[in-house]
Design a protein around this motif. Structure first.
Motif, PDB file in Angstrom:
ATOM      1  N   GLY A   1       0.798  -1.214   0.000  1.00 15.81           N
ATOM      2  CA  GLY A   1       0.000   0.000   0.000  1.00 15.81           C
ATOM      3  C   GLY A   1       0.832   1.266   0.000  1.00 15.81           C
ATOM      4  O   GLY A   1       0.315   2.358  -0.222  1.00 15.81           O
ATOM      5  N   ASN A   2       2.153   1.117   0.229  1.00 18.46           N
ATOM      6  CA  ASN A   2       3.022   2.300   0.207  1.00 18.46           C
ATOM      7  C   ASN A   2       3.526   2.640  -1.182  1.00 18.46           C
ATOM      8  O   ASN A   2       4.209   3.638  -1.362  1.00 18.46           O
ATOM      9  N   MET A   3       3.247   1.778  -2.146  1.00 10.75           N
ATOM     10  CA  MET A   3       3.788   2.030  -3.493  1.00 10.75           C
ATOM     11  C   MET A   3       2.906   3.075  -4.170  1.00 10.75           C
ATOM     12  O   MET A   3       2.115   2.789  -5.062  1.00 10.75           O
ATOM     13  N   SER A   4       3.101   4.291  -3.758  1.00 10.80           N
ATOM     14  CA  SER A   4       2.113   5.325  -4.053  1.00 10.80           C
ATOM     15  C   SER A   4       1.991   5.638  -5.533  1.00 10.80           C
ATOM     16  O   SER A   4       1.006   6.208  -5.962  1.00 10.80           O
ATOM     17  N   LYS A   5       2.973   5.247  -6.341  1.00 10.01           N
ATOM     18  CA  LYS A   5       2.892   5.567  -7.769  1.00 10.01           C
ATOM     19  C   LYS A   5       2.309   4.411  -8.583  1.00 10.01           C
ATOM     20  O   LYS A   5       2.234   4.486  -9.798  1.00 10.01           O
ATOM     21  N   LEU A   6       1.936   3.355  -7.882  1.00 10.20           N
ATOM     22  CA  LEU A   6       1.583   2.130  -8.598  1.00 10.20           C
ATOM     23  C   LEU A   6       0.337   2.306  -9.468  1.00 10.20           C
ATOM     24  O   LEU A   6      -0.690   2.785  -9.026  1.00 10.20           O
ATOM     25  N   HIS A   7       0.456   1.929 -10.718  1.00 11.21           N
ATOM     26  CA  HIS A   7      -0.685   1.937 -11.624  1.00 11.21           C
ATOM     27  C   HIS A   7      -1.209   0.521 -11.882  1.00 11.21           C
ATOM     28  O   HIS A   7      -2.393   0.322 -12.018  1.00 11.21           O
ATOM     29  N   TYR A   8      -0.301  -0.401 -12.002  1.00 15.51           N
ATOM     30  CA  TYR A   8      -0.687  -1.777 -12.311  1.00 15.51           C
ATOM     31  C   TYR A   8      -0.174  -2.693 -11.214  1.00 15.51           C
ATOM     32  O   TYR A   8       1.021  -2.692 -10.917  1.00 15.51           O
ATOM     33  N   LEU A   9      -1.071  -3.480 -10.644  1.00 15.30           N
ATOM     34  CA  LEU A   9      -0.665  -4.471  -9.658  1.00 15.30           C
ATOM     35  C   LEU A   9      -1.289  -5.788 -10.076  1.00 15.30           C
ATOM     36  O   LEU A   9      -2.501  -5.970  -9.957  1.00 15.30           O
ATOM     37  N   GLU A  10      -0.500  -6.683 -10.589  1.00 19.99           N
ATOM     38  CA  GLU A  10      -1.030  -7.938 -11.098  1.00 19.99           C
ATOM     39  C   GLU A  10      -0.405  -9.094 -10.343  1.00 19.99           C
ATOM     40  O   GLU A  10       0.770  -9.397 -10.520  1.00 19.99           O
ATOM     41  N   LEU A  11      -1.205  -9.716  -9.496  1.00 22.31           N
ATOM     42  CA  LEU A  11      -0.723 -10.820  -8.672  1.00 22.31           C
ATOM     43  C   LEU A  11      -1.486 -12.098  -8.976  1.00 22.31           C
ATOM     44  O   LEU A  11      -1.422 -13.054  -8.227  1.00 22.31           O
TER      45      LEU A  11
ATOM     46  N   TYR B   1      -4.647   1.618 -11.255  1.00 25.49           N
ATOM     47  CA  TYR B   1      -5.469   1.568 -12.451  1.00 25.49           C
ATOM     48  C   TYR B   1      -6.005   0.164 -12.682  1.00 25.49           C
ATOM     49  O   TYR B   1      -7.121  -0.011 -13.116  1.00 25.49           O
ATOM     50  N   ASP B   2      -5.172  -0.798 -12.371  1.00 22.97           N
ATOM     51  CA  ASP B   2      -5.545  -2.171 -12.646  1.00 22.97           C
ATOM     52  C   ASP B   2      -5.115  -3.034 -11.466  1.00 22.97           C
ATOM     53  O   ASP B   2      -3.931  -3.071 -11.133  1.00 22.97           O
ATOM     54  N   LEU B   3      -6.065  -3.679 -10.834  1.00 22.74           N
ATOM     55  CA  LEU B   3      -5.748  -4.578  -9.726  1.00 22.74           C
ATOM     56  C   LEU B   3      -6.273  -5.960 -10.075  1.00 22.74           C
ATOM     57  O   LEU B   3      -7.466  -6.141 -10.299  1.00 22.74           O
ATOM     58  N   ASN B   4      -5.380  -6.914 -10.140  1.00 20.39           N
ATOM     59  CA  ASN B   4      -5.767  -8.264 -10.522  1.00 20.39           C
ATOM     60  C   ASN B   4      -5.179  -9.256  -9.525  1.00 20.39           C
ATOM     61  O   ASN B   4      -3.965  -9.412  -9.455  1.00 20.39           O
ATOM     62  N   VAL B   5      -6.043  -9.900  -8.747  1.00 16.68           N
ATOM     63  CA  VAL B   5      -5.588 -10.931  -7.808  1.00 16.68           C
ATOM     64  C   VAL B   5      -6.311 -12.252  -8.102  1.00 16.68           C
ATOM     65  O   VAL B   5      -6.413 -13.112  -7.246  1.00 16.68           O
ATOM     66  N   ALA B   6      -6.785 -12.394  -9.326  1.00  9.74           N
ATOM     67  CA  ALA B   6      -7.591 -13.556  -9.669  1.00  9.74           C
ATOM     68  C   ALA B   6      -6.805 -14.854  -9.520  1.00  9.74           C
ATOM     69  O   ALA B   6      -5.580 -14.874  -9.578  1.00  9.74           O
TER      70      ALA B   6
ATOM     71  N   SER C   1     -12.384   1.314  -2.475  1.00  6.54           N
ATOM     72  CA  SER C   1     -13.104   2.378  -3.184  1.00  6.54           C
ATOM     73  C   SER C   1     -12.353   3.697  -3.116  1.00  6.54           C
ATOM     74  O   SER C   1     -12.713   4.641  -3.822  1.00  6.54           O
ATOM     75  N   SER C   2     -11.291   3.769  -2.306  1.00  2.91           N
ATOM     76  CA  SER C   2     -10.466   4.986  -2.316  1.00  2.91           C
ATOM     77  C   SER C   2      -9.566   5.039  -3.541  1.00  2.91           C
ATOM     78  O   SER C   2      -9.000   6.078  -3.856  1.00  2.91           O
ATOM     79  N   CYS C   3      -9.384   3.920  -4.201  1.00  2.00           N
ATOM     80  CA  CYS C   3      -8.545   3.900  -5.407  1.00  2.00           C
ATOM     81  C   CYS C   3      -9.371   4.477  -6.552  1.00  2.00           C
ATOM     82  O   CYS C   3      -9.851   3.749  -7.425  1.00  2.00           O
ATOM     83  N   THR C   4      -9.520   5.754  -6.548  1.00  2.01           N
ATOM     84  CA  THR C   4     -10.506   6.350  -7.452  1.00  2.01           C
ATOM     85  C   THR C   4     -10.123   6.243  -8.912  1.00  2.01           C
ATOM     86  O   THR C   4     -10.948   6.488  -9.786  1.00  2.01           O
ATOM     87  N   ASN C   5      -8.895   5.904  -9.181  1.00  2.00           N
ATOM     88  CA  ASN C   5      -8.511   5.756 -10.581  1.00  2.00           C
ATOM     89  C   ASN C   5      -8.673   4.323 -11.073  1.00  2.00           C
ATOM     90  O   ASN C   5      -8.333   4.025 -12.215  1.00  2.00           O
ATOM     91  N   LEU C   6      -9.161   3.463 -10.196  1.00  2.00           N
ATOM     92  CA  LEU C   6      -9.226   2.051 -10.548  1.00  2.00           C
ATOM     93  C   LEU C   6     -10.123   1.850 -11.765  1.00  2.00           C
ATOM     94  O   LEU C   6     -11.255   2.281 -11.802  1.00  2.00           O
ATOM     95  N   ASN C   7      -9.574   1.188 -12.751  1.00  2.00           N
ATOM     96  CA  ASN C   7     -10.289   0.972 -13.990  1.00  2.00           C
ATOM     97  C   ASN C   7     -10.711  -0.473 -14.143  1.00  2.00           C
ATOM     98  O   ASN C   7     -11.679  -0.780 -14.820  1.00  2.00           O
ATOM     99  N   SER C   8      -9.959  -1.342 -13.523  1.00  4.03           N
ATOM    100  CA  SER C   8     -10.223  -2.761 -13.702  1.00  4.03           C
ATOM    101  C   SER C   8      -9.919  -3.475 -12.391  1.00  4.03           C
ATOM    102  O   SER C   8      -8.844  -3.298 -11.822  1.00  4.03           O
ATOM    103  N   LEU C   9     -10.890  -4.243 -11.915  1.00  2.00           N
ATOM    104  CA  LEU C   9     -10.694  -4.994 -10.680  1.00  2.00           C
ATOM    105  C   LEU C   9     -11.108  -6.427 -10.941  1.00  2.00           C
ATOM    106  O   LEU C   9     -12.241  -6.699 -11.336  1.00  2.00           O
ATOM    107  N   ASN C  10     -10.191  -7.348 -10.722  1.00  2.00           N
ATOM    108  CA  ASN C  10     -10.472  -8.742 -10.988  1.00  2.00           C
ATOM    109  C   ASN C  10     -10.061  -9.571  -9.785  1.00  2.00           C
ATOM    110  O   ASN C  10      -8.882  -9.643  -9.446  1.00  2.00           O
TER     111      ASN C  10
END
Lengths: 482, 753
Positions: free
Chosen positions: B266-276, B296-301, B314-323
């Protein structure tokens, strides 16, 4: 605080503008437009300082300005970089923190200075035709770890200044690349650099012989002195550099024997002594270089002692280049353990006798084989035709004879890079003699009965498979329509 | 720099030989890419050395020798004699058919700055010696058959800024000390000069790297992109990665990583893509991820995550894709998701989520895919009336109630899946308005009434309403006539297919798919298709399969290199939009044309000598500036594209970011960050506008506004097309009488703009 940063940011971007003026590049136009656009409407979020940092003391800051001006007096460094040079430095200036072990005081000092534009991604301060080498560089920066000059002194001659013996106790990298106007004896450069890992002086105007003091660089991993005007014997004290991995003395005027102590460098990966005047015998001690991957001794004056048989004891070898030495003798049968060899350059070394077939048997990874301009006789080993990766075979200008034993597949694969011209007794099968690389070769009179098996097998199976395909298609379509 | 382009297209020989038949005035800079050259690289390439040397002796300042042979059909190996080219700076041989190992002799080229051998068929190990280079900036080896491990000697590349070995067969672990490499690492505790670091990318994706992720990577503060995906990495995600506060993309998907997701991420304040996704991660989704406001993109599928979905995502207001598909998450859907206004893709399927579908989801105006299938969601379906483009899947839940009439407002909806729920009531008549819908699955519900309302859905190609309580007559008019020749009695158990438009035998995938569906149907004794047809289809498919197999295995015709990347030549059948920035993700060329009404005049915000600039508001509500270039030069296209990719990969805080580009029939389009403040020309013409725009505070500190204005004028002059029109450095620094900088302002502007 915020205002200070904004002002500074603009100054740095205008510096970038200036530096790009000196750096013609295909991307320049695009970059410039974007840069310009941005510098006018920069509305970026400012990067906030995370904590209070120690700053560079003003004396050292001033030294940096003076050095920068000596490199490029046309840029108003002081105006463009008015703030702490460690917080807002031009590219190429790097600082680090030092903690006093007793007082725990933290200070900051310059540790790296790089000059000369390399690319848009390493836009070091651009050098000017009248750049000079400021003596401050070797007297005033006690914590310097890296000094780097790339294409900096190109027109006006710059003599190496007097370097005090106190310089460079923490120096790890000393790099001068393509500074043809940087002249002076190498003995004037090398000091007691006990921390030095990398000494790269390539493409400069450095002359003289290597001083024995080079043996003090006990931590050196790379010594590259290529393309200078160095001469004389190579110092035996090189052998003290036990961590050396790369030694490149090519393109100089060294002469005399290669000291046999060169064999005492256990970690050496690359030894490049090409294009010098080394003479005598290639020292047998080189066989101790068990890690060596790349050996280039070409274009020297090594004497008539043959291809060194001790190569057989260097199983890590990937490339061996001995071209342009009058070694003479036959190609020795040393290839059993050298399966890792990728390239062999033995052109114009006065070889006689036959090409041993064992080369084709054991050198399974060979891509490049150059044996041209020798006096080799006998047949071309047919084993070469079974080498999987071979891409370039040059046997031109020898006295080879008989039929070229390669299959059509093989000659098609190697193509233009199978070079056999200049062998008057060599003949080639009629059917693939029209290739221009065989233009000078005569045709074989009576067709060989034992045609290469590979050719027959392949063509047969290809015909079989295609006819099978046609039949099958026909059958399939037939069923569909019914 | 001199750049000359030789026209080799007229060359009759299939092989070309450097230095032999070529004119003696051979350019020091030569670009031969994309000219459909074939043949081998001749060893005579080494002979060019003399020409270059000659040029130098004549006192010509030749800084660069470019050898750009990319995108041709070159084969054979890399000629060993290339190392004679001591002035060579760029060696670009990508997208050819080169085989054999990379020769160590490349280490004998002292000035090599760019070595790009990507997308060939090179084999063997990466020779350690090529790492011993002080000026190499770019090392691209992706898409070859290279084996072996990454040598620690890679640390010797102190000038490196791009390193790419994706899609090879490298083995072993990442060197443990890679963090000590000066190439990748910023020394010192505090990143005081982080602002001046260029983008650093560490991409080791698609190899077979083993072992744990070394913690020391957490110290590589300069990283903008960390891509370790598609390897065989094990162990936990080191929480020290949370220190990478400048990293924008973290790709760890498709490994065997275990343990929980470190809250420190959660400290990676510049993170746009997090794909795990596609790992073995356990534990909860840490609520600290809510701090990633730029995400922008969070994927933990496809992990083994448990617990609820934290509502402060819901604070990630730039979130475009959540999987979060395929986990064991429970709890309810957080109503606070309504704040995720940029969201276009929401996939919560295959979990254990309970509760009802919050009505708040309907306020996510950009949502175009909603997949809640395979959960335990109950209650009725809320009206999701505002979501125009939705593609929704609510199947396999416990939804009750009726299908809301408001579905008819989903004008652009293409797929609706409500199967295996407990829905009741009739199929609302209003569904007839869904003219774009091609898939509707309502099977296994308790729906009653008839299917007449669907007869108006002209696009419908897949319809499944089996296992309901539907009654009535299947309409034979309109689209239903395509489904089945017969009439059926009740209860209706139909499964319908649309086969007529599958073009011939080309779409084999569709065909096989159809066959599957068909066999399912036939078990229900519902649809009658003649046995001959089945046989025909089956055999046809078989024949095509075999033909494909033959074609693939045929020794003389190796299949073209599959390359889904940006590197492929452009085809004009469908203009390609190349996206370089996450802001534009999920957009295609057609979207842009739709949003700007085919680059309508009303979107123009500026005109230049070579281009027109349009403003376009993207799906995520953010504007982007589209620059349409006038000039069309077919020969330059490839170069244009290659160059743009390079430029697009540069990120610098002082540069406007290139977000994407498109080579379209309506001109070459460049997509840039949209900047609010109008054009340079306007600024320079209005009094003091420059100063006010750039920095309102500067007027306090800078007394001489004229001088500042002059700097901008100077900057303009520096962009003049012809070098001789640009001021010299001497003129700049002496600050006197630069031609074009006279007091006559109109004159300057006339020349500049």
């Amino acid at each position: 605080m915020a205002r200070r940063q904004q002002i500074n940011r603009k100054s740095s971007s205008s510096f970038a503008l200036l530096s790009f003026i000196f750096s013609p590049s295909r991307m320049m136009a695009v970059l410039l437009k974007r840069l310009l656009f941005f510098s006018l409407v920069s509305t970026l979020v400012t990067i906030s300082l995370q904590q209070e940092q120690p700053v560079l003391n003003s004396a050292e800051q001033d030294l940096v300005y003076r050095v920068l001006s000596s490199i490029n007096s046309a840029i108003p460094w002081h105006t463009l970089f008015p703030d702490d040079l460690c917080s807002y430095p031009p590219h190429g200036v790097v600082c680090d923190y030092f903690t006093d072990p007793t007082t725990k005081n933290v200070t900051v000092h310059i540790t790296e200075l790089s000059f000369g534009y390399v690319s848009d991604f390493t836009p070091n301060p651009p050098c000017y035709p009248d750049s000079t080498f400021s003596p401050l560089l070797v007297t005033s920066f006690k914590h310097l770890r890296k000094l780097f000059f790339y294409q900096c002194f190109t027109k006006t001659q710059v003599f190496i200044p007097e370097i005090p013996t106190t310089f460079g106790s923490s120096l790890e990298e000393l790099v001068f690349i393509n500074n043809p106007a940087f002249v002076g004896p190498i003995s004037g450069i090398i000091r007691n650099f006990t921390s030095l890992k990398r000494l790269v002086l390539t493409g400069n105007g450095i002359y003289g012989s290597i001083p024995d003091a080079i043996g003090d660089l006990v931590n050196a991993e790379e010594i590259k002195l290529s393309r200078n005007k160095l001469s004389g014997n190579v110092s035996v004290s090189l052998s003290k550099l036990k961590k050396l991995k790369v030694l490149d003395l090519s393109g100089n005027g060294f002469n005399g024997n290669v000291p046999c102590t060169v064999g005492n460098l256990p970690e050496l990966l690359k030894l490049d002594l090409s294009s010098n005047g080394f003479s005598g015998k290639i020292p047998e001690s080189l066989s101790n270089l068990k890690a060596l991957e790349f050996l280039d001794l070409s274009y020297n004056r090594f004497g008539n002692f043959g291809v060194p048989p001790f190569l057989a004891e260097m199983p890590g070898l990937k490339e061996v280049h001995l071209s342009g030495n009058l070694l003479g003798g036959e190609i020795p049968e040393i290839w059993v353990n050298l399966g890792g060899i990728v390239g062999i350059g033995f052109s114009n070394v006065g070889l006689v006798g036959e090409i041993p077939a064992s080369m084709g048997v054991h050198l399974r990874n060979m891509c490049y084989l150059s044996l041209d301009n020798n006096k080799l006789q006998g047949k071309v080993p047919k084993e070469f035709g079974f080498l999987e990766f071979v891409n370039e075979i040059n046997l031109e200008n020898n006295n080879l004879s008989g039929r070229v034993p390669f299959s059509a597949n093989f000659t098609a694969k190697v193509g233009e890079k199978l070079r056999l011209n200049g062998n008057p007794e060599l003949c080639v099968d009629e059917k693939w003699s029209h290739g221009k690389n065989f233009g000078e070769l005569k045709k074989c009179c009576n067709p060989d009965i034992s045609k290469p098996v590979i050719f027959i097998g392949t063509s047969h199976s290809r015909m079989l498979s295609s006819s099978f395909l046609v039949l099958f298609l026909f059958w399939a379509l037939f069923i569909v329509f019914v | 720099m001199w750049t000359m382009y030789y026209d080799w297209t007229d060359a009759t020989s299939s092989d070309f030989v450097f230095g032999e038949g070529s004119p003696a005035t051979m350019s020091p800079s030569m670009s031969l890419h994309y000219l459909n050259l074939d043949g081998e690289i001749s060893p005579a390439i080494g002979d060019l050395k003399d020409l270059i040397t000659l040029g130098l002796q004549d006192g010509l300042n030749i800084a660069c020798v470019i050898r750009d042979l990319s995108f041709n059909e070159l084969y054979g190996d890399i000629p060993f004699s290339i190392s004679k080219l001591k002035q060579l700076e760029l060696l670009i041989l990508k997208n050819n058919q080169l085989v054999g190992p990379i020769p160590s002799t490349l280490s004998q080229i002292p000035n090599l700055k760019v070595l790009d051998l990507a997308q060939n068929r090179l084999s063997g190990e990466i020779p350690r010696l090529i790492y011993w280079n002080e000026v190499l900036q770019y090392l691209g080896l992706r898409g070859n058959n290279l084996v072996g491990t990454l040598s620690l000697d890679i640390c010797q590349l102190t000038g490196l800024w791009y390193f790419d070995v994706r899609n090879n067969s490298l083995t072993g672990s990442i060197p443990q000390n890679i963090g000590n490499c000066t190439a990748f690492q910023l020394t010192g505790e505090i990143p005081f000069n982080i602002g001046f670091l260029q983008v650093a990318t560490l991409s080791l994706q698609g190899n077979r790297l083993l072992g744990k992720i070394p913690s020391v990577i957490g110290l590589m503060q300069a990283l903008a992109v960390l891509d370790l995906s598609s390897n065989k990495l094990t162990g936990p995600i080191p929480s020290i990665l949370g220190n990478l506060t400048y990293t924008e993309k973290l790709y760890l998907h498709n490994n065997q990583l275990a343990g929980s997701i470190p809250p420190k991420l959660g400290n990676m304040s510049k993170l746009h893509y997090l794909e795990l996704n596609d790992n073995l991660l356990t534990g909860h989704i840490p609520s600290e991820l809510g701090k990633l406001t730029e995400l922008y993109d969070l994927n933990v599928a496809n992990n083994k995550l448990e617990g609820p979905i934290p509502s402060n995502l819901s604070s990630c207001t730039n979130l475009n894709s959540l999987n979060v598909h395929g986990n064991k998450l429970n709890g309810t859907i957080p109503p606070a998701f309504e704040r995720l206004e940029s969201m276009t893709y929401l996939n919560l399927s295959s979990n254990n989520i309970k509760g009802s579908i919050p009505i708040e989801l309907s306020r996510i105006g950009n949502l175009d895919t909603l997949d809640l299938s395979d959960n335990e969601i109950s209650g009725s379906i809320p009206s999701l009336g505002d979501l125009e483009h939705l593609l929704k899947n609510l199947s396999r839940n416990r939804l009750t109630g009726v299908i809301p009439e408001e579905f008819a407002n989903l004008r652009s909806v293409m797929e609706i899946d409500l199967s295996y729920d407990n829905l009741s009531g009739v199929i609302p008549e209003e569904l007839m308005q869904l003219q774009n819908m091609f898939l509707l699955r309502l099977e296994n519900n308790s729906l009653s009434g008839d299917v007449m309302s669907l007869s108006g859905c002209m696009s419908l190609t897949i319809l499944n309403v089996s296992d309901n309580n539907l009654v009535g007559v299947i309409p034979t008019n309109n689209n239903f006539s395509r489904f089945s020749p017969d009439r059926f009695d009740f209860p209706i158990r139909i499964l319908s297919l649309f086969l007529s438009e599958i073009p011939g035998f080309v779409a084999i995938g569709s065909l096989l798919h159809a066959m599957n569906e068909y066999s399912f149907c036939s078990s229900l004794d519902a649809v009658v298709i003649s046995k001959a047809a089945i046989l025909g289809i089956a055999l046809g498919a078989l024949v095509i399969l075999l033909m494909i197999l033959f074609a693939a295995c045929h020794p003389q015709n190796p299949p073209p290199f599959p390359d889904g990347s940006l590197d492929k030549p452009v085809t004009y059948s469908r203009p390609k939009l190349v996206i370089l920035h996450m802001n534009m993700a999920l957009h295609v060329y057609e979207d842009i044309m739709r949003m700007t009404e085919n680059l309508s005049e009303k979107y123009i915000i500026g005109n230049g000598a070579s281009s027109t600039v349009y403003k376009c508001v993207l799906k995520n509500c953010k504007p982007v500036a589209i620059k349409r270039l006038y000039s069309h030069c077919p020969r330059c296209l490839k170069e244009f594209e290659t160059e743009l990719e390079t430029v697009g990969s540069i990120k610098h805080r002082n540069l406007v970011c290139l977000q994407g580009y498109s080579l379209s029939p309506s001109g070459n389009l460049l997509f840039y960050d949209y900047m609010e403040n109008g054009s340079l020309w306007d600024l320079l013409h209005a009094d003091n506008a420059v100063m006010e725009t750039v920095d309102p505070e500067i007027t306090e500190s800078c007394k001489d506004l004229g001088a500042a204005k002059k700097v901008f004028q100077l900057a303009l002059l520096c962009t003049k097309k012809h070098p001789s029109d640009r001021p010299t450095m001497h003129e700049v620094t002496q600050d006197q009488n630069i031609p074009g900088m006279s007091s006559n302002e109109e004159n300057i502007m006339g020349k500049c703009v």
